[in-house]
Design a protein around this motif. Structure first.
Motif, PDB file in Angstrom:
ATOM      1  N   ALA A 298       4.731   3.983   5.187  1.00 15.36           N
ATOM      2  CA  ALA A 298       3.681   4.006   4.291  1.00 15.36           C
ATOM      3  C   ALA A 298       2.452   3.793   5.383  1.00 15.36           C
ATOM      4  CB  ALA A 298       3.807   3.333   3.354  1.00 15.36           C
ATOM      5  N   ASN A 299       1.609   4.519   4.834  1.00 14.50           N
ATOM      6  CA  ASN A 299      -0.208   4.223   5.100  1.00 14.50           C
ATOM      7  C   ASN A 299      -0.352   2.633   4.173  1.00 14.50           C
ATOM      8  OD1 ASN A 299       0.087   6.640   5.205  1.00 14.50           O
ATOM      9  ND2 ASN A 299      -1.151   7.852   2.949  1.00 14.50           N
ATOM     10  N   GLN A 300      -0.754   2.377   5.402  1.00  9.95           N
ATOM     11  CA  GLN A 300      -1.118   0.725   5.691  1.00  9.95           C
ATOM     12  C   GLN A 300      -2.406   0.273   6.357  1.00  9.95           C
ATOM     13  OE1 GLN A 300       1.565  -0.593   9.008  1.00  9.95           O
ATOM     14  NE2 GLN A 300       2.730   1.022   8.040  1.00  9.95           N
TER      15      GLN A 300
ATOM     16  N   SER B  94      -0.793  -5.273  15.336  1.00  7.94           N
ATOM     17  CA  SER B  94       0.523  -4.593  14.039  1.00  7.94           C
ATOM     18  C   SER B  94       0.766  -3.583  13.190  1.00  7.94           C
ATOM     19  CB  SER B  94       1.895  -5.711  14.947  1.00  7.94           C
ATOM     20  OG  SER B  94       1.017  -6.028  13.817  1.00  7.94           O
ATOM     21  N   VAL B  95       2.466  -2.723  13.546  1.00 10.11           N
ATOM     22  CA  VAL B  95       1.711  -1.937  12.273  1.00 10.11           C
ATOM     23  C   VAL B  95       3.099  -2.478  11.504  1.00 10.11           C
ATOM     24  CG1 VAL B  95       0.049  -0.210  12.605  1.00 10.11           C
ATOM     25  CG2 VAL B  95       3.006   0.292  13.305  1.00 10.11           C
ATOM     26  N   VAL B  96       3.806  -1.986  10.279  1.00 11.46           N
ATOM     27  CA  VAL B  96       4.930  -2.308   9.778  1.00 11.46           C
ATOM     28  C   VAL B  96       5.436  -1.364   9.420  1.00 11.46           C
ATOM     29  CG1 VAL B  96       6.323  -2.726   7.516  1.00 11.46           C
ATOM     30  CG2 VAL B  96       4.115  -4.510   8.214  1.00 11.46           C
ATOM     31  N   VAL B  97       6.844  -1.045   9.704  1.00 12.47           N
ATOM     32  CA  VAL B  97       7.622   0.277   9.292  1.00 12.47           C
ATOM     33  C   VAL B  97       8.601  -0.725   8.057  1.00 12.47           C
ATOM     34  CG1 VAL B  97       9.357   2.122  10.657  1.00 12.47           C
ATOM     35  CG2 VAL B  97       7.643   1.068  11.474  1.00 12.47           C
ATOM     36  N   ASN B  98       7.924   0.497   7.302  1.00 17.87           N
ATOM     37  CA  ASN B  98       9.319   0.024   5.792  1.00 17.87           C
ATOM     38  C   ASN B  98      10.532  -0.349   5.624  1.00 17.87           C
ATOM     39  OD1 ASN B  98       6.366   1.047   5.003  1.00 17.87           O
ATOM     40  ND2 ASN B  98       6.258   0.198   3.494  1.00 17.87           N
TER      41      ASN B  98
ATOM     42  N   ASN C  30      -9.613   3.550  12.896  1.00 12.24           N
ATOM     43  CA  ASN C  30      -8.955   4.262  11.110  1.00 12.24           C
ATOM     44  C   ASN C  30      -7.647   5.171  12.299  1.00 12.24           C
ATOM     45  OD1 ASN C  30      -9.380   2.481  10.352  1.00 12.24           O
ATOM     46  ND2 ASN C  30     -11.171   3.700   9.095  1.00 12.24           N
ATOM     47  N   GLN C  31      -6.630   5.281  11.817  1.00 14.97           N
ATOM     48  CA  GLN C  31      -6.027   6.661  12.754  1.00 14.97           C
ATOM     49  C   GLN C  31      -4.386   6.979  11.976  1.00 14.97           C
ATOM     50  OE1 GLN C  31      -5.232   5.931  16.646  1.00 14.97           O
ATOM     51  NE2 GLN C  31      -6.571   4.116  16.271  1.00 14.97           N
ATOM     52  N   THR C  32      -3.984   7.995  11.965  1.00 14.18           N
ATOM     53  CA  THR C  32      -2.373   8.665  12.176  1.00 14.18           C
ATOM     54  C   THR C  32      -1.600   8.016  13.237  1.00 14.18           C
ATOM     55  OG1 THR C  32      -3.269  10.439  10.185  1.00 14.18           O
ATOM     56  CG2 THR C  32      -0.815  10.611  11.263  1.00 14.18           C
ATOM     57  N   LEU C  33      -0.461   7.428  13.141  1.00 13.56           N
ATOM     58  CA  LEU C  33       0.051   7.226  13.802  1.00 13.56           C
ATOM     59  C   LEU C  33       2.032   7.633  13.597  1.00 13.56           C
ATOM     60  CD1 LEU C  33      -0.064   2.775  14.232  1.00 13.56           C
ATOM     61  CD2 LEU C  33      -1.633   5.280  15.225  1.00 13.56           C
ATOM     62  N   ALA C  34       2.455   7.958  14.786  1.00 13.86           N
ATOM     63  CA  ALA C  34       4.121   7.972  14.289  1.00 13.86           C
ATOM     64  C   ALA C  34       4.570   7.277  15.015  1.00 13.86           C
ATOM     65  CB  ALA C  34       3.850   9.718  15.426  1.00 13.86           C
ATOM     66  N   ALA C  35       5.842   6.872  13.809  1.00 13.88           N
ATOM     67  CA  ALA C  35       6.678   5.861  14.178  1.00 13.88           C
ATOM     68  C   ALA C  35       8.682   7.182  14.590  1.00 13.88           C
ATOM     69  CB  ALA C  35       6.605   4.647  13.331  1.00 13.88           C
ATOM     70  N   ILE C  36       8.923   6.861  16.110  1.00 12.07           N
ATOM     71  CA  ILE C  36      10.008   7.576  16.085  1.00 12.07           C
ATOM     72  C   ILE C  36      11.670   6.865  16.581  1.00 12.07           C
ATOM     73  CG2 ILE C  36      10.992   9.021  18.400  1.00 12.07           C
ATOM     74  CD1 ILE C  36       8.168   9.948  18.516  1.00 12.07           C
ATOM     75  N   ALA C  37      12.116   6.622  15.574  1.00 12.77           N
ATOM     76  CA  ALA C  37      13.116   6.431  16.027  1.00 12.77           C
ATOM     77  C   ALA C  37      14.409   6.653  17.523  1.00 12.77           C
ATOM     78  CB  ALA C  37      14.350   6.261  14.933  1.00 12.77           C
ATOM     79  N   PHE C  38      14.577   6.205  18.316  1.00 11.43           N
ATOM     80  CA  PHE C  38      15.668   5.509  19.858  1.00 11.43           C
ATOM     81  C   PHE C  38      16.921   4.906  19.940  1.00 11.43           C
ATOM     82  CE2 PHE C  38      10.997   7.312  20.857  1.00 11.43           C
ATOM     83  CZ  PHE C  38      10.678   7.583  22.078  1.00 11.43           C
ATOM     84  N   ASN C  39      17.430   5.161  19.535  1.00 14.44           N
ATOM     85  CA  ASN C  39      18.676   4.351  20.458  1.00 14.44           C
ATOM     86  C   ASN C  39      18.279   4.204  21.428  1.00 14.44           C
ATOM     87  OD1 ASN C  39      21.399   4.416  21.452  1.00 14.44           O
ATOM     88  ND2 ASN C  39      21.446   6.188  20.145  1.00 14.44           N
ATOM     89  N   ASP C  40      19.476   2.744  21.185  1.00 13.51           N
ATOM     90  CA  ASP C  40      19.292   2.540  22.852  1.00 13.51           C
ATOM     91  C   ASP C  40      20.307   2.540  24.006  1.00 13.51           C
ATOM     92  OD1 ASP C  40      19.121   0.261  24.371  1.00 13.51           O
ATOM     93  OD2 ASP C  40      20.832  -1.044  23.628  1.00 13.51           O
TER      94      ASP C  40
ATOM     95  N   ASN D 237      -5.386   2.103   8.218  1.00 10.77           N
ATOM     96  CA  ASN D 237      -6.583   1.669   8.276  1.00 10.77           C
ATOM     97  C   ASN D 237      -7.174   0.578   9.402  1.00 10.77           C
ATOM     98  OD1 ASN D 237      -8.158   3.894   6.652  1.00 10.77           O
ATOM     99  ND2 ASN D 237      -6.796   3.238   5.433  1.00 10.77           N
ATOM    100  N   VAL D 238      -8.207   0.295   9.685  1.00 11.82           N
ATOM    101  CA  VAL D 238      -7.904  -0.768  10.293  1.00 11.82           C
ATOM    102  C   VAL D 238      -9.596  -1.618  10.598  1.00 11.82           C
ATOM    103  CG1 VAL D 238      -8.569  -2.179  13.070  1.00 11.82           C
ATOM    104  CG2 VAL D 238      -7.057   0.172  13.065  1.00 11.82           C
ATOM    105  N   THR D 239      -8.877  -2.871  10.061  1.00 12.78           N
ATOM    106  CA  THR D 239     -10.179  -3.717   8.882  1.00 12.78           C
ATOM    107  C   THR D 239     -11.140  -4.277  10.839  1.00 12.78           C
ATOM    108  OG1 THR D 239      -9.154  -6.096   9.639  1.00 12.78           O
ATOM    109  CG2 THR D 239      -8.941  -5.492   8.186  1.00 12.78           C
ATOM    110  N   ASN D 240     -12.518  -4.272   9.807  1.00 15.62           N
ATOM    111  CA  ASN D 240     -14.040  -3.364  11.029  1.00 15.62           C
ATOM    112  C   ASN D 240     -13.021  -2.521  11.525  1.00 15.62           C
ATOM    113  OD1 ASN D 240     -14.363  -6.474   9.666  1.00 15.62           O
ATOM    114  ND2 ASN D 240     -13.547  -7.261  11.261  1.00 15.62           N
ATOM    115  N   ALA D 241     -13.049  -1.315  11.625  1.00 14.80           N
ATOM    116  CA  ALA D 241     -12.925  -0.615  12.387  1.00 14.80           C
ATOM    117  C   ALA D 241     -14.314   0.773  12.748  1.00 14.80           C
ATOM    118  CB  ALA D 241     -11.960   0.878  11.819  1.00 14.80           C
ATOM    119  N   THR D 242     -14.394   0.932  14.096  1.00 17.32           N
ATOM    120  CA  THR D 242     -15.454   1.211  14.594  1.00 17.32           C
ATOM    121  C   THR D 242     -15.373   2.681  14.432  1.00 17.32           C
ATOM    122  OG1 THR D 242     -14.161   1.572  16.936  1.00 17.32           O
ATOM    123  CG2 THR D 242     -15.036  -0.534  16.746  1.00 17.32           C
TER     124      THR D 242
END
Length: 611
Positions: free
Chosen positions: A384-386, A392-396, A441-451, A480-485
């Motif tokens: 989710a947007n966060q 760090s970021v959280v993947v729901n 502040n930016q868009t990030l992509a989370a990608i699933a990898f196999n071990d 969105n980063v707190t105190n983002a430049t």
């Protein structure tokens, strides 16, 4: 008397060719297709002669009989067929008739020719290596055109007669300059059996491998080695960087090769590796890079000597319905200084659209072989947007049926920003610590990898992505980063894109993305399943393009699944800049597609694929 007929009509300056089988009749060209199929069962790959024609071939009246055989019914068919082309100029119908015949080996007779724009008739044997001879300039219609050979024939064999335009207007046939007439995506060509009357005549290895062609005495008819063989080619208009072209499908029942020519047919520009039966997306690397937009012709060859190497002058063309099995397509070269080559076949621009649509529609079916969904469940990731402090970021939620990792990238996909610890199955609220803190502040992509190697450690370059439905298992979110430049968001959230890529065979130097629709322009970058770094990228794609060729930085040596990702030209310089240009996003996911690429080298191995 057996005749071959080709009918050529011009539509807005285009030459339209059709050919019949045995007998004299009219034929309309294939409509809206660049594909030349091998005809009905029994037609055969190569010309099948009728033994009953033997006596006809030996008569002195063979040429006089032609006029008698041209019945009113055939004329009626010509009119009816031509009426199906609304814009056909009835005065520009072109016929070339050549009959099976006996010859002393010094020449062949083409019974009649009508070339509305003038030109020449040029004769080849079935290796298509170089012309055996050509007519003088034909200005319109001419009966009984004699073509003298540069060297006398000593073998009974099938010859191919091709119609050429006088491209430079000098009324001299110039090999490498004058261009063939093309219609319906096919070369304007017909074939005939020529029996040599000399006592020393032998049988040529006629268009199939003539193991039975050693009997010189009774060699009036050179029969097929295997009459059940068949062949067809399909090739669509495409964009290329000039180093290779793609033949969308090749079906060669006895195996063989696809050789590519420009419209002068002077010599092959390149050939495929051995095609064993049927293959989709056959890549042909060119000996010299193209610098001009032009029409190219693909020709199907049998592996006549069986060595699985293309041998010009030995391997012989497939023939169906007395016509070489060919296909043509317009190739647009993506260099900025590319120019348009003059050619006699502007008609081919419109004939390949149907095949292009079929190639795109085939994506869903062929990509099914690539799906890395484990049999115990389907991988998925949600994020989710966060707001984050940037560390760090959280993947729901994450579901990885075979276990693995969630890896986070920025919108350039240049390299991972960080990855989760090992996820064994399903897990909620997966925390991913970033290697360097975010400041924008930016868009990030989370990608699933196999071990992939099973060590429960994320190994970039070894562990492979999960794939589902032909796409990466991935999601995106705004952080969105707190105190983002500042902001480093996606280029334009209203932009849209989609890609289509089918399973294909390649010599390992390039791959083909069947279609790329990038609303703001950009690039297609290709990765292996580790997503470590791009293997190569396309030149700038300005909107929508079919058959986008991507040359790889290093040749593939393994059969494997590749990933194509759509990138925006973020800085607008029409050069792909890794780390700057950003991936297109649709439905909250990076715009990607996957396909299995089989490498045609004898030393290839199979790379592991996630899933």
């Amino acid at each position: 008397m057996t005749h071959r007929t080709i009918t050529v009509v011009f539509v807005v300056g285009l030459v339209v060719l059709g050919m019949t089988g045995i007998g004299v009749a009219s034929a309309t060209p294939a409509e809206d297709s660049s594909e030349l199929s091998a005809g009905d069962a029994g037609d055969g790959v190569f010309l099948q002669e009728d033994p009953d024609n033997e006596s006809d071939n030996e008569t002195d009246d063979s040429l006089d009989d032609q006029a008698d055989n041209e019945t009113d019914d055939a004329d009626d068919e010509d009119i009816a067929d031509n009426d199906t082309e609304d814009s056909v100029n009835q005065t520009t119908a072109t016929n070339v008739i050549v009959a099976d015949q006996a010859s002393n080996g010094s020449s062949i007779v083409v019974s009649s020719v009508d070339l509305p724009e003038g030109g020449f008739v040029t004769v080849y044997n079935t290796t298509m290596a170089s012309p055996l001879g050509n007519s003088s300039f034909i200005n319109g219609s001419q009966e009984i055109v004699n073509v003298t050979f540069d060297q006398p024939l000593t073998q009974n064999q099938t010859l191919a007669v091709l119609a050429f335009n006088d491209t430079n207007g000098n009324q001299q046939f110039d090999l490498g300059t004058d261009e063939v007439y093309v219609s319906g995506g096919q070369l304007a060509a017909a074939t005939a059996m020529v029996n040599i009357t000399g006592q020393n005549a032998t049988n040529a290895t006629n268009a199939t491998n003539a193991t039975n062609a050693t009997n010189a005495t009774n060699a009036t008819n050179a029969m097929l080695a295997n009459q059940s063989a068949s062949a067809n080619l399909s090739m669509v208009n495409q964009t290329s960087n000039g180093t290779s072209v793609m033949v969308n499908s090749a079906n060669l029942s006895q195996g063989g090769f696809v050789a590519v020519y420009n419209t002068t047919l002077a010599s092959p520009l390149g050939n495929s590796s051995f095609v064993n039966g049927s293959q989709q997306n056959v890549s042909v690397t060119l000996d010299q890079s193209l610098t001009q937009n032009q029409t190219l012709a693909a020709v199907a060859f049998n592996d006549t000597n069986g060595n699985q190497q293309f041998d010009l002058g030995t391997d012989r063309i497939y023939v169906s319905d007395e016509q070489p099995v060919t296909a043509t397509a317009m190739v647009n070269v993506t260099e900025q200084n590319a120019t348009n080559a003059t050619n006699a076949t502007n008609a081919t621009n419109a004939t390949n659209a149907t095949a292009a649509a079929n190639a795109t529609n085939a994506t869903n079916a062929t990509n099914a072989t690539n799906a890395t969904n484990a049999t115990n469940g389907t991988a998925n990731v949600s994020m989710a947007n966060q707001t984050s402090n940037g560390s760090s970021v959280v993947v729901n939620s994450t579901t990885l049926p075979e276990g693995g990792f969630v890896t986070v990238y920025n919108a350039t996909l240049a390299s991972p920003l960080g990855n989760s610890s090992f996820v064994n199955g399903s897990q909620q609220n997966v925390n991913v610590t970033l290697n360097q803190s975010l400041t924008q502040n930016q868009t990030l992509a989370a990608i699933a990898f196999n071990d992939t190697n099973g060590n429960q450690q994320f190994d970039l370059g070894t562990d492979e992505v999960y794939v589902s439905g032909g796409q990466l298992v991935a999601t995106t979110a705004m952080v969105n980063v707190t105190n983002a430049t500042g902001n480093a968001s996606m280029a334009n959230q209203s932009a849209s894109a989609n890609l289509s890529m089918v399973n294909q065979t390649s010599n390992g130097t390039s791959v083909m993305v069947n279609s790329a629709n990038l609303s703001q322009g950009g690039f297609v970058a290709v990765y292996n399943a580790t997503m470590a770094s791009p293997l190569g990228n396309s030149s700038f794609v300005n909107g929508s393009q079919q058959n986008v060729s991507v040359t790889l930085d290093q040749s593939l040596t393994e059969n494997q699944t590749l990933v194509a990702a759509a990138f925006n030209d973020t800085n607008g310089n029409q050069q792909f800049d890794l780390g700057t240009d950003q991936v297109y996003v649709s439905g909250g996911q990076p715009v990607t597609t996957t396909a299995t690429v089989n490498v045609t080298s004898q030393n290839t191995t199979n790379a592991s694929v996630a899933g």
